[in-house]
Design an enzyme around this catalytic site. Structure first.
Site, PDB file in Angstrom:
ATOM      1  N   LYS A  11     -21.506 -12.843  90.122  1.00 38.00           N
ATOM      2  CA  LYS A  11     -21.473 -12.928  91.575  1.00 38.00           C
ATOM      3  C   LYS A  11     -22.826 -12.501  92.129  1.00 38.00           C
ATOM      4  O   LYS A  11     -23.472 -11.581  91.596  1.00 38.00           O
ATOM      5  CB  LYS A  11     -20.367 -12.009  92.090  1.00 38.00           C
ATOM      6  N   SER A  32     -14.541 -12.992  98.384  1.00 35.48           N
ATOM      7  CA  SER A  32     -15.946 -13.338  98.471  1.00 35.48           C
ATOM      8  C   SER A  32     -16.542 -13.836  97.155  1.00 35.48           C
ATOM      9  O   SER A  32     -17.696 -14.265  97.132  1.00 35.48           O
ATOM     10  CB  SER A  32     -16.740 -12.118  98.953  1.00 35.48           C
ATOM     11  N   SER A  88     -11.152 -10.069  96.817  1.00 35.20           N
ATOM     12  CA  SER A  88     -12.329 -10.917  96.636  1.00 35.20           C
ATOM     13  C   SER A  88     -12.468 -11.528  95.246  1.00 35.20           C
ATOM     14  O   SER A  88     -13.216 -12.487  95.078  1.00 35.20           O
ATOM     15  CB  SER A  88     -13.605 -10.129  96.961  1.00 35.20           C
TER      16      SER A  88
END
Length: 556
Positions: A129, A204, A228
């Site tokens: 990420k 996210s 997320s």
């Protein structure tokens, strides 16, 4: 230079280091919404590329350790497939081909010279990420102000992954600020769901969800403070794990809400197989991460936990409880069907399944949302002001994204924040007692072993339409580890037809019901999450394997 020009230059430079033969002309890219199977027919990938990228992590690691496949070959195959995934779904941020290939060559040379692997992840490509810090690489998390400010050193998880023998090769797309249920920012744009590109990937860790779903990575690392990891995993049909607080290191990564320690963000893996999650956790804990991050508790891999010693042993009959409805917003028929499929599979495998009685789920979600809102507006505004970029106020492509962002709360005094934190502690105590008392409802002589729950009241919705975090955030509030499991089915307009209702929990419940139409969610995967009590991470992985095996057996 304006913020718009900075963003445009960064985006333009994204693919500059990628060999042009790994990129398709626009004329050769698909136009349909479902691109999940496009890589299998793409001329870009050879038969060997497809075999490698569609192998499980277990097979990959075995073949890498035996030198059947070189790390250079495996890394090249995943890089090619990741470039394809990027063109299909816009799932990447940073791409560092030369660095990754050089690392792979070093690992191959080490294996040839010594006859031994560097570590349990030897030669395995791992995606990250965007917020994970890699020395010399930007980690903007969608902030234009952080373009051209590469990390001065690795984050703790990056150091550990490299010690384990992993090859880092790409970073993945996130929303501006990270704190969104969708993935969109001014620099890299919007990530798209490979099952239906009109649907969201979630957020996210949305870029990770899309990349993993397209097999552009065998193992990805995300983070989760309110769903997320789990929302992207569920929406994209992959596995994802939210561990307990302070098991996997977060030190050194970029992020919003830093200093808000009441509800901690956690780092965890996404993969296309459950064994990928287990291998990741076991490998990271083998490196004693508490020596690299002072917030990590000194707790090694718990083999007794994984063998379910406190749950009757590895072959015991377990009792799972299903959270059908949190009492705030009833899940859509698509989500309900995923729960039903799971229940039938577990009962067919000989396990007990009862109903879970929710306890104050709306209050759990609202309490944490208000804790976040206490300082988040000031936090993100301070960074955005450095470049002059506006804070995105809506993820809906049809809405005004410059509108003021809506928060469930606002700035608080220290005393007011303390009261919320006190409430959160009391809710955790109540829920512990609530779970313990389920011993009266099971036939095993133990309380419920694990809860099966929706991840959201809907499957992957259209872009900008993901609004409910209450089926995810309760695990963050209570610090319950959770694993997302794909059920193995997708939305069916007949099976998931709208059912008549006349009573509703709330206005939001009615709004969710009114907007439901299975046609909006075409081809979206069905997923569930399996939830255990705090620090039962290893036991949860084992109990999730039982769920996963039951689902796979039922599908045969």
């Amino acid at each position: 230079m304006t913020w718009q020009q900075l963003a445009a230059d960064k985006k333009k430079a994204q693919l500059d280091g990628v060999p042009k033969e790994w990129l398709l002309d626009e004329a050769n890219l698909p136009t349909q919404n479902d691109v999940s199977s496009f890589p299998q027919s793409s001329a870009l990938l050879s038969a060997l590329d497809l075999e490698i990228t569609q192998s499980s992590i277990t097979v990959l690691l075995e073949n890498l350790a035996s030198a059947k496949w070189s790390s250079l070959q495996v890394t090249t195959s995943f890089l090619k497939r990741a470039m394809l995934a990027q063109q299909l779904t816009n799932c990447l941020t940073e791409i560092f081909v030369d660095r990754a290939l050089a690392r792979a060559k070093e690992l191959d040379e080490h294996l040839k010279r010594t006859g031994s692997v560097v570590g349990p992840l030897h030669g395995l490509p791992v995606s990250l990420k965007d917020q994970m810090a890699i020395k010399g690489v930007d980690n903007t998390i969608g902030y234009i102000a952080w373009i051209g400010k590469p990390a001065a050193e690795n984050g703790a998880i990056v150091d550990i992954l490299e010690e384990l023998g992993a090859v880092l090769y790409v970073k993945t797309n996130v929303p501006q600020t990270l704190v969104w249920l969708e993935t969109f920012n001014h620099i890299f744009g919007r990530a798209l769901n490979p099952h239906n590109r009109t649907l969201t990937t979630g957020g996210s860790s949305g870029g990770e969800g899309a990349l993993i779903a397209l097999h552009g990575s065998p193992l990805g690392v995300g983070s989760d403070i309110a769903g997320s990891i789990r929302l992207p995993a569920a929406f994209c049909g992959t596995y994802g794990f939210r561990p307990s607080y302070h098991r996997i290191p977060t030190r050194g990564g970029a992020g919003s809400l830093k200093g808000q320690d009441s509800v901690s963000s956690v780092v965890g893996p996404l993969s296309n197989s459950l064994d990928g999650l287990t291998i990741f956790v076991k490998a990271v804990l083998s490196k004693r991460p508490w020596l690299k991050d002072p917030l990590i508790i000194r707790k090694s891999w718990d083999e007794d936990g994984y063998n379910l010693v406190e749950h009757g042993g590895p072959n015991a009959k377990l009792c799972y409880a299903i959270l059908w409805d949190d009492g705030f917003v009833r899940p859509d028929p698509t989500v309900h069907r995923g729960l039903e499929i799971t229940k039938k599979a577990l009962e067919a495998a000989g396990h007990e399944v009862i109903d879970w009685k929710p306890l104050k789920h709306a209050q759990l979600g609202l309490t944490t949302a208000k804790i976040f809102a206490a300082g988040s507006e000031e936090d993100v505004a301070a960074v955005a002001a450095l470049s002059g970029e506006p804070i995105i106020g809506s993820m809906d492509p049809e809405a005004d994204i410059w509108q003021k962002r809506k928060l469930m709360g606002g700035p608080l005094s220290a005393y007011q924040l303390w009261q919320l934190q006190k409430t959160k502690r009391e809710l955790r105590e109540e829920y512990l007692d609530h779970w313990t008392q389920t011993v009266k409802e099971t036939s095993t002589g133990r309380p419920v072993d694990a809860i099966i729950s929706p991840v959201a009241p809907y499957v992957a919705p259209p872009h900008g339409k993901s609004w409910n975090l209450f089926y995810a955030i309760w695990c963050n509030t209570l610090d319950y580890p959770s694993v997302v499991v794909p059920v193995g089915a997708k939305v069916d307009p007949v099976l998931d037809a709208k059912q008549p209702r006349t009573e509703f929990h709330s206005d939001l419940d009615k709004q969710n019901y009114d907007r439901y139409d299975p046609a909006l969610y075409e081809n979206a995967p069905l997923s569930i999450q399996v939830v255990a009590r705090t620090m039962e991470d290893e036991a949860l992985l084992a109990m999730t394997k039982i769920v996963d095996d039951a689902l796979r057996a039922a599908a045969r």
